[in-house]
Design an enzyme around this catalytic site. Structure first.
Site, PDB file in Angstrom:
ATOM      1  N   GLY A   1     -50.551  36.883  63.214  1.00  0.00           N
ATOM      2  CA  GLY A   1     -50.713  35.490  62.824  1.00  0.00           C
ATOM      3  C   GLY A   1     -52.108  35.128  62.365  1.00  0.00           C
TER       4      GLY A   1
ATOM      5  N   CYS B   1     -20.368  28.047  51.298  1.00  0.00           N
ATOM      6  CA  CYS B   1     -20.702  28.515  49.957  1.00  0.00           C
ATOM      7  C   CYS B   1     -19.466  28.411  49.062  1.00  0.00           C
ATOM      8  CB  CYS B   1     -21.187  29.965  50.014  1.00  0.00           C
ATOM      9  SG  CYS B   1     -21.332  30.752  48.398  1.00  0.00           S
TER      10      CYS B   1
ATOM     11  N   CYS C   1     -18.465  32.340  48.062  1.00  0.00           N
ATOM     12  CA  CYS C   1     -18.029  33.343  49.047  1.00  0.00           C
ATOM     13  C   CYS C   1     -17.541  32.707  50.346  1.00  0.00           C
ATOM     14  CB  CYS C   1     -19.140  34.345  49.338  1.00  0.00           C
ATOM     15  SG  CYS C   1     -20.422  33.719  50.435  1.00  0.00           S
TER      16      CYS C   1
ATOM     17  N   CYS D   1     -24.685  30.334  47.986  1.00  0.00           N
ATOM     18  CA  CYS D   1     -25.710  31.083  48.731  1.00  0.00           C
ATOM     19  C   CYS D   1     -26.956  31.266  47.868  1.00  0.00           C
ATOM     20  CB  CYS D   1     -25.219  32.496  49.073  1.00  0.00           C
ATOM     21  SG  CYS D   1     -23.841  32.566  50.225  1.00  0.00           S
TER      22      CYS D   1
ATOM     23  N   CYS E   1     -24.257  36.974  48.902  1.00  0.00           N
ATOM     24  CA  CYS E   1     -23.082  36.317  48.345  1.00  0.00           C
ATOM     25  C   CYS E   1     -22.189  37.318  47.597  1.00  0.00           C
ATOM     26  CB  CYS E   1     -23.520  35.193  47.403  1.00  0.00           C
ATOM     27  SG  CYS E   1     -22.223  34.006  47.017  1.00  0.00           S
TER      28      CYS E   1
END
Ligand SMILES: [Zn+2]
Lengths: 283, 200
Positions: free
Chosen positions: A29, A238, A241, A263, A269
């Site tokens: 980080g 979606c 899909c 997606c 997808c």
């Protein structure tokens, strides 16, 4: 290929970037300064990510590039072609086949595995920048763990909007120490940052910073007891899909303003459609 | 047998250093895992693994401290020829290399500053006993816990308490390495837990 150094960068530059990556992994980080090089593409195209990819790629790697989830944007195609030519690596659009994935603004839906490396293109690495423009001050704030202002800003969101309005580049705290900008991924992706099996590397070219998350690192999205973090997304399946667990883009599909949700991760997808899943808008 | 200074470097620098770096990065990202590293044939007493780490990370911008018997003509000439790294004392070094007993005490090395914790030394502990035994490791890069033989526990526990400041360690032997970043918490591995690690 012989006109280039392997992966374009000279060896001294790669060594410098590699040293920065190791420090980044040792101090999760924390933003490690590095001397960013000019790359043969504009800054907005992810020169930080490209330099990190160049420093980690080996000739045996299989490389994937996604731009907001898609493999086929100009940006993604040009970076993929760049490494095909300069490093001779195989490329793929399948998340599961890639060993190194460079990404702009998304984390793939499919869970990444050990042995994979996710390289993020980062425009603004400093999560405190919008609170404090001076680098000397933000560095001091990180050193003293002075993150109160960040919470105040998020809380102002709550008083103004009734919820935390920040939906991209939502800040996280790493291993209880450094507050980190996860790059402009949607906050839907934030829960995937922590405990990931893959190595995550972040490169900011213009701002000359590299930072990292080793696998299985604790990453917590900043929040409040009375307003816990929520990984929201559009409340639809979606259209192509039928997935209900993926991050969706809203597309305008005809001149009459018709819309559909699809997606954002095109590989996810397409793999679902190939497996027989069908959404309500699929032909 | 002593290798001549000009030999024993990477035959194909770009490819071999890319492979070597992947090993070092995987080791640093997954503390306690043991990685293969190849490509270097340095003069004794430097191990091939330590030699490969130095070839991969060092150049004219990285002051190196050679501890104890590492500070010999053969190693100096080889490193100078292949990396150009300047040789310095422990207080100025970015990398230190030697056997554990020659490297201490750890208080002589830079641990970074609160604003730049990265300005610290990485110690390459050569001839280390690389095995999943002795110390129990927890922290970033480790799912549940890992095990790694360490020459002692206290020095590494004290180093971890300095986080985010502190030293990072790369243990080398033969053509293998493991790493221990400052972020790793260390405790004594009880024998029962050791058996579990060995079985996994
Ligand atoms: Zn879909």
């Amino acid at each position: 290929m012989s006109n280039y150094n392997f992966a374009y960068l000279d060896e001294q530059t790669k060594r410098m970037i590699r040293r920065a990556i190791l420090k980044g992994l040792a101090i999760p980080g924390y933003q490690v300064p590095f001397a960013s090089r000019e790359m043969p593409m504009p800054y907005g195209w992810g020169t930080g990510g490209v330099q990190v990819s160049a420093a980690v790629l080996t000739p045996e790697d299989t490389f994937k590039v996604i731009d907001q989830g898609a493999d086929d944007t100009t940006n993604a195609v040009s970076i993929r072609t760049f490494f095909e030519r300069t490093a001779g690596v195989e490329t793929t659009t399948a998340t599961c086949d890639a060993t190194v994935i460079q990404t702009r603004h998304r984390i793939p839906e499919e869970a990444l595995q050990e042995g994979q490396i996710l390289v993020y293109q980062v425009p603004i690495p400093e999560p405190l920048r919008f609170l404090e423009p001076r680098e000397s001050e933000t560095r001091k704030m990180h050193s003293l763990e002075e993150y109160g202002l960040m919470h105040v800003k998020l809380y102002e969101d709550i008083s103004r909007h009734g919820h935390i309005a920040t939906s991209y580049a939502y800040p996280v705290k790493v291993e209880g120490r450094y507050v980190m900008d996860p790059s402009p991924i949607p906050k839907f992706d934030n829960p995937k940052l922590g405990d990931m099996a893959a190595i995550q590397l972040f490169g900011a070219g213009r701002e000359q910073r590299i930072y990292a998350l080793p696998p299985y690192t604790q990453v917590v999205s900043l929040d409040f007891e009375d307003h816990p973090f929520e990984a929201s997304k559009a409340d639809h399946p979606c259209g192509m899909c039928g997935a209900t667990d993926s991050y969706l883009d809203e597309l305008i599909v005809d001149d009459a303003g018709g819309r559909m949700f699809v997606c954002s991760d095109t590989d996810y997808c397409e793999a679902r459609q190939a497996a027989g899943h069908k959404g309500k808008d699929a032909a | 047998m002593q290798a001549a200074p000009l030999s024993g470097g990477f035959a194909n620098t770009a490819t071999q250093s890319a492979h070597a770096f992947r090993s070092v990065m995987e080791a640093m990202a997954r503390p306690g895992t043991i990685q293969d590293i190849e490509g270097a044939s340095p003069p004794a007493p430097l191990s091939p693994a330590a030699g490969a780490v130095l070839l991969t990370l060092c150049d004219t911008e990285t002051p190196v401290y050679l501890a104890g018997e590492m500070d010999c003509d053969a190693v100096r000439s080889w490193l100078s020829f292949h990396t150009g790294a300047p040789f310095v004392g422990p207080a100025q070094c970015m990398f230190a290399v030697g056997i554990w007993d020659a490297l201490g005490p750890l208080s002589i090395y830079p641990i970074g500053t609160s604003e730049y914790p990265d300005r610290s030394t990485t110690l390459i502990v050569d001839s280390a006993g690389l095995s999943a035994s002795g110390a129990k490791l927890k922290g970033p890069g480790i799912k549940d816990y890992a095990a790694l033989f360490l020459p002692e526990l206290e020095a590494f526990q004290a180093n971890n308490l300095l986080f985010p400041l502190g030293l990072d360690f790369i243990f080398t032997k033969g053509s293998e390495l493991a790493a221990l970043p400052r972020s790793t918490q260390i405790s004594r591995l009880d024998s029962k837990a050791g058996a579990q690690v060995g079985a996994s």
